[in-house]
Structure formats: structure tokens, C-alpha cells
Design a protein around this motif. Structure first.
Motif, short mmCIF file in Angstrom:
data_model
loop_
_atom_site.label_atom_id
_atom_site.label_comp_id
_atom_site.label_asym_id
_atom_site.label_seq_id
_atom_site.Cartn_x
_atom_site.Cartn_y
_atom_site.Cartn_z
N LYS A 35 0.84 -1.20 0.00
CA LYS A 35 0.00 0.00 0.00
C LYS A 35 0.88 1.25 0.00
CE LYS A 35 -3.50 2.39 2.63
NZ LYS A 35 -4.25 2.44 3.86
N THR A 36 0.56 2.20 -0.83
CA THR A 36 1.28 3.47 -0.86
C THR A 36 0.38 4.56 -0.31
OG1 THR A 36 0.56 3.98 -3.09
CG2 THR A 36 2.66 2.80 -2.87
N HIS A 37 0.99 5.63 0.17
CA HIS A 37 0.22 6.75 0.69
C HIS A 37 0.05 7.79 -0.40
CE1 HIS A 37 0.37 5.26 4.75
NE2 HIS A 37 1.68 5.13 4.67
N ASP A 38 -1.15 8.30 -0.52
CA ASP A 38 -1.42 9.38 -1.45
C ASP A 38 -1.41 10.68 -0.66
OD1 ASP A 38 -1.74 7.73 -3.67
OD2 ASP A 38 -3.86 7.40 -3.23
N PHE A 39 -0.78 11.71 -1.20
CA PHE A 39 -0.69 12.99 -0.51
C PHE A 39 -1.30 14.07 -1.38
CE2 PHE A 39 2.78 10.50 1.25
CZ PHE A 39 2.59 10.69 2.61
N LEU A 40 -1.84 15.05 -0.72
CA LEU A 40 -2.37 16.23 -1.38
C LEU A 40 -1.70 17.45 -0.77
CD1 LEU A 40 -6.19 15.44 -1.16
CD2 LEU A 40 -4.72 15.19 -3.16
N MET A 41 -1.51 18.48 -1.55
CA MET A 41 -1.07 19.75 -1.02
C MET A 41 -2.32 20.60 -0.91
SD MET A 41 1.99 22.29 -2.16
CE MET A 41 3.00 20.89 -2.50
N VAL A 42 -2.65 21.01 0.32
CA VAL A 42 -3.91 21.69 0.60
C VAL A 42 -3.63 22.97 1.37
CG1 VAL A 42 -6.14 21.47 1.76
CG2 VAL A 42 -5.10 19.46 0.73
N SER A 43 -4.33 24.02 1.04
CA SER A 43 -4.19 25.28 1.77
C SER A 43 -4.71 25.11 3.19
CB SER A 43 -5.00 26.37 1.06
OG SER A 43 -5.03 27.53 1.86
N LYS A 44 -3.96 25.67 4.15
CA LYS A 44 -4.38 25.61 5.55
C LYS A 44 -5.76 26.23 5.75
CE LYS A 44 -0.29 26.06 8.39
NZ LYS A 44 0.50 27.05 9.14
N SER A 45 -6.10 27.20 4.92
CA SER A 45 -7.34 27.94 5.12
C SER A 45 -8.60 27.08 4.99
CB SER A 45 -7.41 29.12 4.14
OG SER A 45 -7.51 28.65 2.81
N ILE A 46 -8.51 25.92 4.36
CA ILE A 46 -9.71 25.08 4.20
C ILE A 46 -9.72 23.86 5.10
CG2 ILE A 46 -10.00 25.85 1.80
CD1 ILE A 46 -9.06 22.99 0.98
N LEU A 47 -8.69 23.71 5.93
CA LEU A 47 -8.61 22.54 6.79
C LEU A 47 -9.44 22.71 8.06
CD1 LEU A 47 -4.82 21.68 6.54
CD2 LEU A 47 -6.73 20.45 5.50
N PRO A 48 -10.02 21.62 8.55
CA PRO A 48 -10.74 21.69 9.83
C PRO A 48 -9.79 22.04 10.97
CG PRO A 48 -11.20 19.62 8.69
CD PRO A 48 -10.10 20.30 7.93
N GLU A 49 -10.35 22.66 12.00
CA GLU A 49 -9.57 23.13 13.14
C GLU A 49 -8.79 22.00 13.82
OE1 GLU A 49 -10.29 25.63 17.26
OE2 GLU A 49 -11.92 25.47 15.81
N ALA A 50 -9.36 20.81 13.91
CA ALA A 50 -8.68 19.68 14.57
C ALA A 50 -7.39 19.30 13.86
CB ALA A 50 -9.61 18.48 14.66
N ILE A 51 -7.38 19.38 12.55
CA ILE A 51 -6.18 19.05 11.80
C ILE A 51 -5.12 20.13 11.98
CG2 ILE A 51 -5.25 18.73 9.46
CD1 ILE A 51 -7.82 17.20 8.81
N LEU A 52 -5.53 21.39 11.95
CA LEU A 52 -4.59 22.48 12.19
C LEU A 52 -3.98 22.40 13.58
CD1 LEU A 52 -6.60 25.40 10.54
CD2 LEU A 52 -4.57 24.26 9.63
N LYS A 53 -4.82 22.08 14.57
CA LYS A 53 -4.33 21.97 15.94
C LYS A 53 -3.39 20.76 16.09
CE LYS A 53 -7.92 24.53 18.35
NZ LYS A 53 -8.95 24.48 19.40
N THR A 54 -3.67 19.68 15.38
CA THR A 54 -2.79 18.52 15.41
C THR A 54 -1.41 18.90 14.87
OG1 THR A 54 -4.63 16.98 15.16
CG2 THR A 54 -2.44 16.16 14.56
N ALA A 55 -1.39 19.65 13.80
CA ALA A 55 -0.11 20.11 13.23
C ALA A 55 0.63 20.98 14.24
CB ALA A 55 -0.34 20.86 11.93
N LYS A 56 -0.09 21.84 14.94
CA LYS A 56 0.52 22.72 15.95
C LYS A 56 1.09 21.90 17.10
CE LYS A 56 1.62 26.63 17.81
NZ LYS A 56 2.76 27.38 17.29
N VAL A 57 0.37 20.86 17.55
CA VAL A 57 0.86 19.98 18.61
C VAL A 57 2.18 19.34 18.18
CG1 VAL A 57 0.43 17.80 19.83
CG2 VAL A 57 -1.36 19.54 19.70
N LYS A 58 2.22 18.83 16.96
CA LYS A 58 3.44 18.19 16.46
C LYS A 58 4.60 19.18 16.39
CE LYS A 58 3.25 14.85 13.52
NZ LYS A 58 3.05 14.02 12.34
#
Length: 148
Positions: free
Chosen positions: A4-27
Motif C-alpha cells: 500500500k502506498t500513501h497518497d498525498f495532497l497539497m492543501v491550503s491551511k485555510s480550508i482545513l478543519p480546526e482539529a487538523i490544524l491543531k494537530t499540526a501545531k501539537v506536532k
């Protein structure tokens, strides 16, 4: 599923849900040593531990995804002597390894150039590389067109 390979997307932060943004901040807080435990980090950003664990393996900043990889960028350069040379010198100055360069014939005063760069061993992040390239006189546009 094996292989299995991982597929990645490049996505603007402005459209991401808050939980994903906060997860990135935690990391980021953990990586920079600003906090020592996941508990401290999730408390600081206001994220539940369960949300962090749900997203932590799928969220990382662009520069982390690009480390030790090859990125291919497309540039629109003014047709002036030395512009491409300045671009290549800047890439070399941050220890990016240029693997390929393709330049089209200049039309209406600009030329399309694509450059593949190995980012392993770079002295700076790919984000800062792109920002620095954008400051070079004669560089009109930069776009990441691929990563491996």
C-alpha cells in the motif's frame, strides 16, 4: 493490503478543519521542544488527545514531507541575462541538489523552467527555498508541481 502506498495532497491551511490544524501545531510544539508531553501540547492548543491520535500520522508540514525527497518546481522567469543563473546559485547556496533543469523557449519576454531538486542535506526548509526564489529579481511565478 500489501504494498500500500500513501497518497498525498497539497492543501491550503485555510480550508482545513480546526482539529487538523491543531494537530499540526501539537506536532510542531513537540518537535521544537516547547513542551515535553503530548498532554501538555494538546492542553496548550485546546485539542483532545483522541483527536490528536486520530490525525497525528497523517498531518505534517510541507517542509517535513519534502525533507530527503525530490521536489519539482515550475518557474516563470523573465527573459533577462542571469535570471536562471541567480536561481541556480540560490538553490546551491541552501545546499539543494539540482537533478534536472528543463527550460522552454522564451515567449513574450518570459520562459517556463522546471527544476527538480533533491532536498536531502539542504541547509534550509523547502518552504524557505521557495520564498527565497520568489525574492529573486526576474522570477515572476513559482509553483510546486511534484514531490517524490
Amino acid at each position: 493490503m500489501a504494498g500500500k502506498t500513501h497518497d498525498f495532497l497539497m492543501v491550503s491551511k485555510s480550508i482545513l478543519p480546526e482539529a487538523i490544524l491543531k494537530t499540526a501545531k501539537v506536532k510542531e510544539l513537540l518537535a521544537q521542544g516547547e513542551v515535553y508531553t503530548i498532554h501538555e501540547a494538546v492542553e496548550l492548543v485546546g485539542l483532545s488527545r483522541s483527536a490528536y491520535y486520530k490525525y497525528k500520522d497523517g498531518v505534517f508540514p510541507f517542509y517535513e514531507a519534502s525533507r530527503e525527497r525530490i521536489i519539482t518546481i515550475s518557474l516563470l522567469l523573465e527573459n533577462k541575462a542571469g535570471v536562471l543563473s541567480h536561481v541556480l546559485n540560490f538553490i546551491a547556496s541552501v545546499k539543494g541538489n539540482v537533478l534536472t533543469i528543463n527550460q522552454g523557449i522564451p515567449l513574450q519576454g518570459v520562459a517556463n523552467v522546471s527544476i527538480s531538486i533533491e532536498t536531502a542535506g539542504m541547509a534550509d526548509t523547502p518552504e524557505n527555498l521557495l520564498a527565497g526564489l520568489g525574492e529573486i529579481s526576474g522570477v515572476r511565478k513559482i509553483e510546486v508541481i511534484g514531490q517524490t
